[in-house]
Design a protein around this motif. Structure first.
Motif, PDB file in Angstrom:
ATOM      1  N   ILE B  11      -3.397  23.368  38.301  1.00 26.48           N
ATOM      2  CA  ILE B  11      -2.269  24.212  37.913  1.00 26.48           C
ATOM      3  C   ILE B  11      -2.430  25.581  38.570  1.00 26.48           C
ATOM      4  N   ARG B  12      -1.378  26.016  39.233  1.00 31.67           N
ATOM      5  CA  ARG B  12      -1.417  27.260  39.985  1.00 31.67           C
ATOM      6  C   ARG B  12      -0.430  28.286  39.425  1.00 31.67           C
ATOM      7  N   PHE B  13      -0.571  29.495  39.939  1.00 33.32           N
ATOM      8  CA  PHE B  13       0.288  30.599  39.502  1.00 33.32           C
ATOM      9  C   PHE B  13       1.764  30.253  39.658  1.00 33.32           C
ATOM     10  N   LYS B  14       2.120  29.588  40.747  1.00 28.88           N
ATOM     11  CA  LYS B  14       3.537  29.267  41.018  1.00 28.88           C
ATOM     12  C   LYS B  14       4.125  28.280  40.011  1.00 28.88           C
ATOM     13  N   ILE B  16       3.546  28.278  36.639  1.00 28.97           N
ATOM     14  CA  ILE B  16       3.655  28.716  35.239  1.00 28.97           C
ATOM     15  C   ILE B  16       4.778  29.720  35.014  1.00 28.97           C
ATOM     16  N   ASP B  17       5.187  29.775  33.770  1.00 38.85           N
ATOM     17  CA  ASP B  17       6.293  30.640  33.391  1.00 38.85           C
ATOM     18  C   ASP B  17       5.774  31.845  32.610  1.00 38.85           C
ATOM     19  N   TYR B  18       6.702  32.572  32.032  1.00 40.24           N
ATOM     20  CA  TYR B  18       6.372  33.801  31.330  1.00 40.24           C
ATOM     21  C   TYR B  18       5.485  33.541  30.114  1.00 40.24           C
ATOM     22  N   ALA B  19       5.575  32.345  29.544  1.00 37.02           N
ATOM     23  CA  ALA B  19       4.735  32.005  28.401  1.00 37.02           C
ATOM     24  C   ALA B  19       3.328  31.580  28.852  1.00 37.02           C
ATOM     25  N   GLY B  20       3.121  31.525  30.170  1.00 49.32           N
ATOM     26  CA  GLY B  20       1.794  31.178  30.693  1.00 49.32           C
ATOM     27  C   GLY B  20       1.550  29.679  30.774  1.00 49.32           C
ATOM     28  N   PHE B  23       6.171  25.537  33.870  1.00 43.52           N
ATOM     29  CA  PHE B  23       7.631  25.431  33.773  1.00 43.52           C
ATOM     30  C   PHE B  23       7.961  23.969  34.076  1.00 43.52           C
ATOM     31  N   TYR B  24       8.632  23.246  33.153  1.00 43.16           N
ATOM     32  CA  TYR B  24       8.633  21.789  33.266  1.00 43.16           C
ATOM     33  C   TYR B  24       9.247  21.198  34.536  1.00 43.16           C
ATOM     34  N   PRO B  25      10.234  21.840  35.202  1.00 37.20           N
ATOM     35  CA  PRO B  25      10.655  21.234  36.483  1.00 37.20           C
ATOM     36  C   PRO B  25       9.517  21.137  37.506  1.00 37.20           C
ATOM     37  N   ARG B  26       8.502  22.001  37.374  1.00 38.52           N
ATOM     38  CA  ARG B  26       7.343  21.919  38.294  1.00 38.52           C
ATOM     39  C   ARG B  26       6.555  20.630  38.057  1.00 38.52           C
ATOM     40  N   ARG B  70      -2.009  24.984  31.460  1.00 43.47           N
ATOM     41  CA  ARG B  70      -2.155  26.397  31.811  1.00 43.47           C
ATOM     42  C   ARG B  70      -2.817  26.570  33.176  1.00 43.47           C
ATOM     43  N   ILE B  71      -2.591  27.721  33.780  1.00 43.77           N
ATOM     44  CA  ILE B  71      -3.178  28.035  35.080  1.00 43.77           C
ATOM     45  C   ILE B  71      -4.693  27.829  35.067  1.00 43.77           C
TER      46      ILE B  71
END
Lengths: 140, 140, 140, 140
Positions: B11-14, B16-20, B23-26, B70-71
């Motif tokens: 899992i990378r920075f790109k 994840i969303d604001y909640a850390g 983001f499910y489309p990823r 999580r990242i």
């Protein structure tokens, strides 16, 4: 009588793949945008205010892709409520193209959560009465 | 005895969303990568060769999100075949984190298609015998 | 007197990262959308028609990120022509937020290309006179 | 003698556009991944630890796209330090394909920031001595 929440979205170069049709993870971004617009415009609970402390993560998704979508087409995206539970909503959705063909349709379950202070955990939380009333107006 | 096709992804920075959390489309991009790797490494039919004339669009998807990712976490992504039809495959999939927790699981239906010469339409096409044998080895 | 081409775009949940600000590769998608809109709306050369045989790949990009952008903000995206060459355009661009702050600004060079019949190679091609006239109206 | 930080990345279906080449915002995601790997593997400051309280936003980017990249190709991504200032780094980068052709090259400026407690503002912060030593080993 209840109506679905409706938004339009144009298919762009960034959405399509080598075959010239929408790469399907992009449809999920479009669906997320639709939920975001619904919360902001219809439920008056904008993500920009909500996401410091709350969220509505997707926990279940079912989707059938019926017809390809191509660059330049404008899709009509529809969202409605199939079932309202104490801390979750089951929504139906459908994307239709300009020829009235169904591009995709499905069902998504969203859970109302509270983000804990450490930002490391989340917990389901019941919708308040005001939200329940607003959400109920989209039950079809 | 059959085994699922397995790949790992960090899992990378790109993602994840604001909640850390992812983001499910990823996650659907990660699933598409898994199918792509399976076709290239196990079925010997790399997308880089295939997509001039053929494709395997997703027509049906069911997915349950069980635990946030999580990242920094490394997920183990598993794919197997639940049902092989003449021109389509129903695959099961599961993403598991380093604590053996299921992050997500579901089912995806892929259709084998031929892209017509005008690049404007596609048509389902039966898998050939060689592909059927290879795909069958992942039936669980 | 020349005017820039202008579009608005709202920052959405999908654009932002864990810090709550736009993940910068998303800004490049927004820039690509702006170029796409300019070609369709102002130059009357929609990507949906063009991309079978032609394209305008980006060959050079310079961008300064001046201020963060957050979910819920609406950015005004401006594009203009700094230099028109025989087969390429140097465009200036600027994204401004609702407080008139510059979020980013820069310069992008686009080349007019013809996609060869094998779809494996591309070749620069001079703009025709009609396109030159249209493009010139955005020189500032 | 200093060496650049090097990682490989394979071009996938999700990266390419209708022309069959990488959609350029995807290259910026690949660049962000490279910076992320550099911080984690070489500088021992993983984003997964850092992003609660700190960040390294990109403030300036210059990039030249020299050759197209296609699905199935593996790119070698190189990153090095051109200049180390008190709270920022100017990095050079280059992506090269398997035929030793430069796909892209450029320069990116990263700023070391501290995220304020309200998560609404960020402030530049000087690198500590340990980080300076580590970063300096990539000056070329």
């Amino acid at each position: 009588m209840s109506q679905p929440f409706i938004k339009k979205e144009k298919i762009r170069f960034k959405h399509i793949d080598y075959a010239g049709i929408v790469f399907y993870p992009r449809f999920l971004e479009m669906l997320n945008d639709l939920v975001e617009d619904w919360f902001e415009e219809a439920l008056k609970r904008p993500f920009s205010k909500m996401h410091e402390t709350n969220g509505i993560p997707t926990v279940d998704l079912k989707i059938q892709f019926k017809n390809a979508a191509r660059i330049g087409e404008t899709l009509t995206k529809k969202l409605w409520v199939k079932e309202l539970k104490s801390s979750s909503i089951v929504c139906g959705f459908q994307f239709v193209n300009q020829n009235e063909q169904t591009v995709l349709e499905g069902e998504v379950t969203l859970v109302n959560v509270k983000i804990q202070e450490d930002r490391q955990s989340i917990k389901a939380e019941a919708f308040n009465e005001e939200m329940k009333v607003k959400i109920s107006s989209f039950i079809i």
